[in-house]
Write a protein that holds these residues in place. Structure first.
Motif, PDB file in Angstrom:
ATOM      1  N   PRO A  53       0.893  -1.139   0.078  1.00 46.38           N
ATOM      2  CA  PRO A  53      -0.325  -0.505  -0.280  1.00 46.38           C
ATOM      3  C   PRO A  53       1.011   1.076  -0.290  1.00 46.38           C
ATOM      4  CG  PRO A  53      -0.006  -1.148   2.333  1.00 46.38           C
ATOM      5  CD  PRO A  53       0.819  -2.074   1.480  1.00 46.38           C
ATOM      6  N   ASP A  54       1.943   1.482   0.886  1.00 51.10           N
ATOM      7  CA  ASP A  54       3.002   2.460   0.735  1.00 51.10           C
ATOM      8  C   ASP A  54       4.223   2.325   0.537  1.00 51.10           C
ATOM      9  OD1 ASP A  54       4.105   4.944   1.349  1.00 51.10           O
ATOM     10  OD2 ASP A  54       2.969   5.115   3.042  1.00 51.10           O
ATOM     11  N   PRO A  55       4.954   2.265  -0.560  1.00 50.88           N
ATOM     12  CA  PRO A  55       6.417   1.048  -0.680  1.00 50.88           C
ATOM     13  C   PRO A  55       7.166   2.008  -0.273  1.00 50.88           C
ATOM     14  CG  PRO A  55       4.939   1.748  -3.377  1.00 50.88           C
ATOM     15  CD  PRO A  55       4.360   2.214  -2.117  1.00 50.88           C
ATOM     16  N   ALA A  56       7.146   3.930  -0.510  1.00 50.22           N
ATOM     17  CA  ALA A  56       7.906   4.443  -0.129  1.00 50.22           C
ATOM     18  C   ALA A  56       8.324   4.584   1.730  1.00 50.22           C
ATOM     19  CB  ALA A  56       7.707   5.604   0.187  1.00 50.22           C
ATOM     20  N   ALA A  57       7.303   4.258   2.629  1.00 50.70           N
ATOM     21  CA  ALA A  57       7.110   3.525   3.473  1.00 50.70           C
ATOM     22  C   ALA A  57       7.973   1.990   3.847  1.00 50.70           C
ATOM     23  CB  ALA A  57       5.525   3.547   4.447  1.00 50.70           C
ATOM     24  N   LEU A  58       7.743   1.899   3.272  1.00 53.41           N
ATOM     25  CA  LEU A  58       8.142  -0.037   3.009  1.00 53.41           C
ATOM     26  C   LEU A  58       9.600  -0.058   3.054  1.00 53.41           C
ATOM     27  CD1 LEU A  58       7.654  -3.177   3.754  1.00 53.41           C
ATOM     28  CD2 LEU A  58       7.471  -3.235   1.339  1.00 53.41           C
ATOM     29  N   ALA A  59       9.817   0.965   2.071  1.00 54.59           N
ATOM     30  CA  ALA A  59      11.175   0.762   1.613  1.00 54.59           C
ATOM     31  C   ALA A  59      12.387   1.544   2.782  1.00 54.59           C
ATOM     32  CB  ALA A  59      11.621   1.837   0.310  1.00 54.59           C
ATOM     33  N   ALA A  60      11.674   2.562   3.124  1.00 57.17           N
ATOM     34  CA  ALA A  60      12.144   3.575   4.577  1.00 57.17           C
ATOM     35  C   ALA A  60      12.498   2.260   5.472  1.00 57.17           C
ATOM     36  CB  ALA A  60      10.970   3.996   5.047  1.00 57.17           C
ATOM     37  N   LEU A  61      11.318   1.198   5.802  1.00 60.97           N
ATOM     38  CA  LEU A  61      11.666   0.149   7.103  1.00 60.97           C
ATOM     39  C   LEU A  61      12.253  -0.603   6.744  1.00 60.97           C
ATOM     40  CD1 LEU A  61       7.343   0.548   7.775  1.00 60.97           C
ATOM     41  CD2 LEU A  61       9.275   1.377   9.275  1.00 60.97           C
ATOM     42  N   LEU A  62      11.879  -1.726   5.865  1.00 58.38           N
ATOM     43  CA  LEU A  62      13.423  -2.582   5.246  1.00 58.38           C
ATOM     44  C   LEU A  62      14.795  -2.141   5.466  1.00 58.38           C
ATOM     45  CD1 LEU A  62      11.547  -4.216   2.394  1.00 58.38           C
ATOM     46  CD2 LEU A  62      11.880  -4.898   4.523  1.00 58.38           C
ATOM     47  N   SER A  63      15.296  -0.936   4.886  1.00 55.40           N
ATOM     48  CA  SER A  63      16.449  -0.274   4.511  1.00 55.40           C
ATOM     49  C   SER A  63      16.600  -0.342   6.355  1.00 55.40           C
ATOM     50  CB  SER A  63      16.780   1.268   4.265  1.00 55.40           C
ATOM     51  OG  SER A  63      16.628   0.922   3.262  1.00 55.40           O
ATOM     52  N   ASN A  64      16.011   0.093   7.327  1.00 53.96           N
ATOM     53  CA  ASN A  64      16.641  -0.176   8.488  1.00 53.96           C
ATOM     54  C   ASN A  64      16.828  -1.887   9.541  1.00 53.96           C
ATOM     55  OD1 ASN A  64      16.973   2.527   9.083  1.00 53.96           O
ATOM     56  ND2 ASN A  64      14.412   2.986   9.213  1.00 53.96           N
ATOM     57  N   VAL A  65      16.578  -2.313   8.728  1.00 56.42           N
ATOM     58  CA  VAL A  65      16.233  -3.650   9.203  1.00 56.42           C
ATOM     59  C   VAL A  65      17.713  -4.720   9.138  1.00 56.42           C
ATOM     60  CG1 VAL A  65      15.362  -5.746   8.787  1.00 56.42           C
ATOM     61  CG2 VAL A  65      14.273  -4.543   8.606  1.00 56.42           C
ATOM     62  N   PRO A  66      18.830  -4.450  10.392  1.00 58.95           N
ATOM     63  CA  PRO A  66      20.066  -4.943  10.040  1.00 58.95           C
ATOM     64  C   PRO A  66      20.173  -6.952   9.445  1.00 58.95           C
ATOM     65  CG  PRO A  66      19.199  -4.392  12.824  1.00 58.95           C
ATOM     66  CD  PRO A  66      17.691  -4.335  11.322  1.00 58.95           C
ATOM     67  N   GLY A  67      21.028  -6.100   9.241  1.00 60.88           N
ATOM     68  CA  GLY A  67      20.954  -7.803   7.865  1.00 60.88           C
ATOM     69  C   GLY A  67      20.480  -7.607   6.537  1.00 60.88           C
ATOM     70  N   VAL A  68      19.479  -6.809   5.970  1.00 64.77           N
ATOM     71  CA  VAL A  68      19.018  -6.392   4.766  1.00 64.77           C
ATOM     72  C   VAL A  68      19.933  -5.689   4.326  1.00 64.77           C
ATOM     73  CG1 VAL A  68      17.258  -5.088   3.763  1.00 64.77           C
ATOM     74  CG2 VAL A  68      16.871  -6.676   5.628  1.00 64.77           C
ATOM     75  N   VAL A  69      20.407  -6.207   2.854  1.00 68.32           N
ATOM     76  CA  VAL A  69      22.148  -5.008   2.415  1.00 68.32           C
ATOM     77  C   VAL A  69      20.969  -4.469   1.070  1.00 68.32           C
ATOM     78  CG1 VAL A  69      23.701  -5.353   0.489  1.00 68.32           C
ATOM     79  CG2 VAL A  69      23.577  -7.274   3.250  1.00 68.32           C
ATOM     80  N   GLU A  70      20.008  -4.806   0.951  1.00 71.71           N
ATOM     81  CA  GLU A  70      19.477  -3.995  -0.483  1.00 71.71           C
ATOM     82  C   GLU A  70      17.704  -4.928  -0.346  1.00 71.71           C
ATOM     83  OE1 GLU A  70      18.376  -1.243  -1.305  1.00 71.71           O
ATOM     84  OE2 GLU A  70      20.099  -0.475  -0.778  1.00 71.71           O
ATOM     85  N   HIS A  71      16.891  -3.811  -1.571  1.00 71.38           N
ATOM     86  CA  HIS A  71      15.595  -4.068  -1.599  1.00 71.38           C
ATOM     87  C   HIS A  71      15.350  -3.936  -2.527  1.00 71.38           C
ATOM     88  CE1 HIS A  71      14.515  -0.373  -0.900  1.00 71.38           C
ATOM     89  NE2 HIS A  71      14.937  -0.237   0.713  1.00 71.38           N
ATOM     90  N   GLY A  72      14.570  -4.205  -3.620  1.00 73.38           N
ATOM     91  CA  GLY A  72      13.709  -3.907  -4.877  1.00 73.38           C
ATOM     92  C   GLY A  72      12.868  -2.577  -5.171  1.00 73.38           C
ATOM     93  N   LEU A  73      12.557  -2.337  -3.956  1.00 76.38           N
ATOM     94  CA  LEU A  73      11.858  -1.276  -4.089  1.00 76.38           C
ATOM     95  C   LEU A  73      12.779  -0.229  -4.709  1.00 76.38           C
ATOM     96  CD1 LEU A  73       9.523  -1.078  -1.219  1.00 76.38           C
ATOM     97  CD2 LEU A  73       8.515  -1.205  -3.505  1.00 76.38           C
ATOM     98  N   PHE A  74      12.846   0.103  -5.559  1.00 80.66           N
ATOM     99  CA  PHE A  74      13.490   1.870  -6.372  1.00 80.66           C
ATOM    100  C   PHE A  74      12.306   2.735  -6.516  1.00 80.66           C
ATOM    101  CE2 PHE A  74      15.579  -1.644  -7.530  1.00 80.66           C
ATOM    102  CZ  PHE A  74      17.322  -1.375  -8.407  1.00 80.66           C
TER     103      PHE A  74
END
Length: 235
Positions: A191-212
């Motif tokens: 529902p909110d790609p920008a919000a999900l992108a920001a939250l995923l980027s803060n998870v330790p161990g996540v190098v990158e995600h596929g939301l551009f």
């Protein structure tokens, strides 16, 4: 060539019209970007002078085989244009990418470019991102803990779904060019790609995600009736 492949090649050809001599180009990964590299190689053979920076070892091998001059981001840290495909294209030209496993390098190269042009067949345009599982690149340490962190971040963004460790056709775990793993998140809808992108980027161990988000300048969509260009302002 199938109708879909013909449309992809049409979109690639239109993107090639933006290329000028002397440019430094980011070369994307995947079936649509492959068409662009092939068409670019034809222009290079005719005398066009450009330098490409590939977003994967797969693209590097193809470009080398076809005679496209290549460089690195260390040599050319500021690029003119990146041309790449997408798995989904949503409102505001937000993208889901990473189906081919090159999302980390793709995002770095796109971010180093003055402009990112996305080429795709018209089926990739959607009203809501998420039907295509979202690739999330992670390190191979503490995978269970990373999964928990991703699930919590997704829940906070209103997303729920199964996280699947990506494997190759032979059953072995898929490893990216950077030596990482990929979890594919079947959210169904984001529902909110920008919000999900920001939250995923803060998870330790996540190098990158596929939301551009806010990276694509324009999208060239090819369909049965021809190709259409959409700018971010129009999306």
């Amino acid at each position: 060539m199938s109708d879909v492949e013909t449309m992809k090649r049409q979109a690639a050809a239109l993107a090639l019209d933006s290329v000028r001599g002397g440019m430094k180009l980011g070369l994307g990964t995947g079936s649509t970007a492959k068409h662009f590299v092939e068409l670019l190689a034809e222009r290079v053979a005719e005398g066009l002078e450009v330098v490409g920076v590939p977003t994967s070892e797969q693209t590097r091998a193809l470009a080398e085989k076809l005679g496209v001059p290549l460089g690195t981001l260390d040599e050319y840290p500021a690029l003119d244009i990146t041309v790449d495909g997408a798995d989904e294209i949503g409102p505001g030209l937000a993208l889901v990418k990473g189906g081919g496993g090159a999302l980390l390098r793709e995002k770095i190269v796109a971010s180093a470019s003055r402009e990112m042009i996305v080429i795709a067949d018209a089926s990739k345009k959607v009203e809501t991102l998420g039907a295509f599982p979202l690739p999330i690149e992670v390190v191979d340490f503490g995978l269970a803990a990373i999964r928990r962190g991703i699930a919590a971040a997704a829940k906070a963004a209103g997303c729920h779904g199964v996280l699947t460790l990506r494997r190759k056709a032979d059953g072995h775990v898929f490893v990216t060019d950077q030596g990482n793993l990929i979890l594919d998140a079947a959210f169904g809808a984001i529902p909110d790609p920008a919000a999900l992108a920001a939250l995923l980027s803060n998870v330790p161990g996540v190098v990158e995600h596929g939301l551009f988000i806010n990276l694509a300048s324009r999208v060239i969509l090819a369909g049965p009736a021809g190709a259409t260009t959409i700018s971010r302002a129009e999306a």
